[in-house]
Design a protein around this motif. Structure first.
Motif, PDB file in Angstrom:
ATOM      1  N   TRP A 142      54.938  44.424  99.216  1.00 27.57           N
ATOM      2  CA  TRP A 142      56.121  43.587  99.063  1.00 27.57           C
ATOM      3  C   TRP A 142      56.029  43.254  97.484  1.00 27.57           C
ATOM      4  CZ3 TRP A 142      58.800  43.634 102.898  1.00 27.57           C
ATOM      5  CH2 TRP A 142      58.356  43.262 104.321  1.00 27.57           C
ATOM      6  N   GLU A 143      54.750  43.433  96.619  1.00 27.58           N
ATOM      7  CA  GLU A 143      54.869  43.006  95.325  1.00 27.58           C
ATOM      8  C   GLU A 143      55.055  44.659  94.521  1.00 27.58           C
ATOM      9  OE1 GLU A 143      55.321  40.224  93.939  1.00 27.58           O
ATOM     10  OE2 GLU A 143      55.294  39.179  95.967  1.00 27.58           O
ATOM     11  N   ASP A 182      52.327  46.371  93.834  1.00 24.80           N
ATOM     12  CA  ASP A 182      51.215  46.047  93.111  1.00 24.80           C
ATOM     13  C   ASP A 182      49.948  47.130  93.603  1.00 24.80           C
ATOM     14  OD1 ASP A 182      50.641  44.961  95.549  1.00 24.80           O
ATOM     15  OD2 ASP A 182      49.873  43.095  94.520  1.00 24.80           O
ATOM     16  N   THR A 198      60.918  41.471  97.869  1.00 30.42           N
ATOM     17  CA  THR A 198      61.148  41.164  96.486  1.00 30.42           C
ATOM     18  C   THR A 198      61.586  42.509  95.906  1.00 30.42           C
ATOM     19  OG1 THR A 198      58.986  42.123  95.441  1.00 30.42           O
ATOM     20  CG2 THR A 198      58.702  39.955  96.134  1.00 30.42           C
ATOM     21  N   ARG A 203      60.470  44.210  93.867  1.00 33.75           N
ATOM     22  CA  ARG A 203      59.558  45.387  93.516  1.00 33.75           C
ATOM     23  C   ARG A 203      58.755  46.047  94.529  1.00 33.75           C
ATOM     24  NH1 ARG A 203      58.965  40.608  90.928  1.00 33.75           N
ATOM     25  NH2 ARG A 203      57.189  39.977  92.387  1.00 33.75           N
ATOM     26  N   THR A 204      59.279  45.604  96.051  1.00 32.87           N
ATOM     27  CA  THR A 204      58.909  45.983  97.261  1.00 32.87           C
ATOM     28  C   THR A 204      58.948  47.699  97.128  1.00 32.87           C
ATOM     29  OG1 THR A 204      59.471  44.000  98.283  1.00 32.87           O
ATOM     30  CG2 THR A 204      59.332  46.019  99.486  1.00 32.87           C
TER      31      THR A 204
END
Length: 322
Positions: A267-268, A270, A311, A313-314
């Motif tokens: 999702w982020e 990261d 998001t 950024r996903t």
């Protein structure tokens, strides 16, 4: 205002959401809120504008939307009322003259107060949280696989994609009591069960950090590997090369997937993978529709851009099971 007035406001709100999904306007929402709730309403309306944009991108024509209350928790003190409603949503739509449907369950939270003219909402939020209570009921009647909805072939050897999809359609909102149900995050446990139901054998180990397995020992005595229940561990397990058991290759696009394949979500963006789903249908554009837990979803569009977890950024990872 009658004693049940705040419940009627909640029911009206849910009806307005149905109308909004069908293409109706959003100004009627303002009649049911206090000024304190305007910023939260703007966030909700932004979500609906985003949903309408996604409908246009997919070439969707809304046909029908049904909302059912599965459970309601409420607490009233004087002129204040808190309502938490677990709702089941069924959307029927068409793409290229083919009728499809999707289902999901989500929570709606309302705080209401009496003001001049009756009950109004002064705080609200829509949240994708897991269903609690009543999960462990075995479904014994298998749904028929709808061949007109399928646009991919099903292999009858090796990985039985038909069985994996059938399991996903049976248990998308009724978890199998033969496995532990993790009320806070059951997505990977569910996908592991689906893949195993398709005939992929477990790789059993005494170390939960190794292999891919679930051992039934009765209730709280059950044991499992991290890769069976943890989204990031399952992603890492899929990426590793092996000669037998659960083998997969990572694809570049969702259109390259087949029924029973897996999509992972970060999702982020990261590098920590948070969610997994299984492909159970394809829409007429060739895009995957998926089943999942946490939240319970059936034939949902794979991008998840209508989710509160998504998001900009996903990142996605597409795995074809061998």
């Amino acid at each position: 205002m009658k004693d049940k007035g705040y419940r009627e406001v909640v029911q009206t709100w849910l009806r307005l959401q149905n109308q909004c999904w069908m293409g109706g306007g959003d100004q009627a929402f303002f009649d049911y809120i206090t000024p304190d709730c305007e910023s939260e309403l703007e966030e909700e309306l932004s979500r609906w504008r985003h949903i309408k944009s996604l409908q246009e991108e997919r070439g969707m024509i809304p046909v029908k939307r049904e909302t059912r209350l599965l459970s309601v928790k409420e607490n009233r003190t004087g002129n204040l009322a808190d309502v938490a409603a677990l709702i089941s949503v069924r959307n029927v739509y068409s793409i290229q003259d083919r009728c499809l449907e999707e289902e999901k369950e989500e929570w709606a939270y309302f705080r209401l107060q009496t003001v001049r003219g009756g009950w109004k909402i002064f705080s609200l939020s829509m949240g994708e949280k897991p269903r609690t209570g009543g999960q462990n009921q075995m479904i014994t009647v298998s749904p028929r696989l709808d061949s007109p909805m399928q646009t991919r072939s099903i292999s009858q050897q090796g990985y039985r994609r038909d069985l994996a999809v059938r399991y996903a359609d049976i248990h998308w909102n009724s978890p199998n009591p033969q496995y532990r149900y993790f009320s806070e995050d059951n997505c990977t446990n569910f996908i592991s069960q689906c893949v195993h139901a398709g005939g992929i054998p477990m790789e059993v180990s005494n170390n939960p950090g190794k292999g891919w397995w679930y051992q039934r020992r009765g209730g709280r005595g059950d044991r499992w590997s991290y890769s069976w229940t943890v989204a990031h561990s399952f992603y890492l397990y899929l990426k590793r090369q092996r000669s037998d058991g659960l083998r997969a290759i990572q694809m570049e696009s969702p259109e390259q997937l087949d029924l029973g394949d897996v999509i992972c979500y970060d999702w982020e963006g990261d590098g920590r993978w948070n969610h997994n789903v299984i492909v159970t249908r394809f829409d007429p554009n060739g895009a995957p529709l998926v089943n999942a837990h946490t939240i319970n979803s059936r034939h949902r569009y794979w991008e998840y851009k209508d989710s509160s977890a998504w998001t900009p950024r996903t990142k996605y990872a597409f795995f074809h099971i061998l």
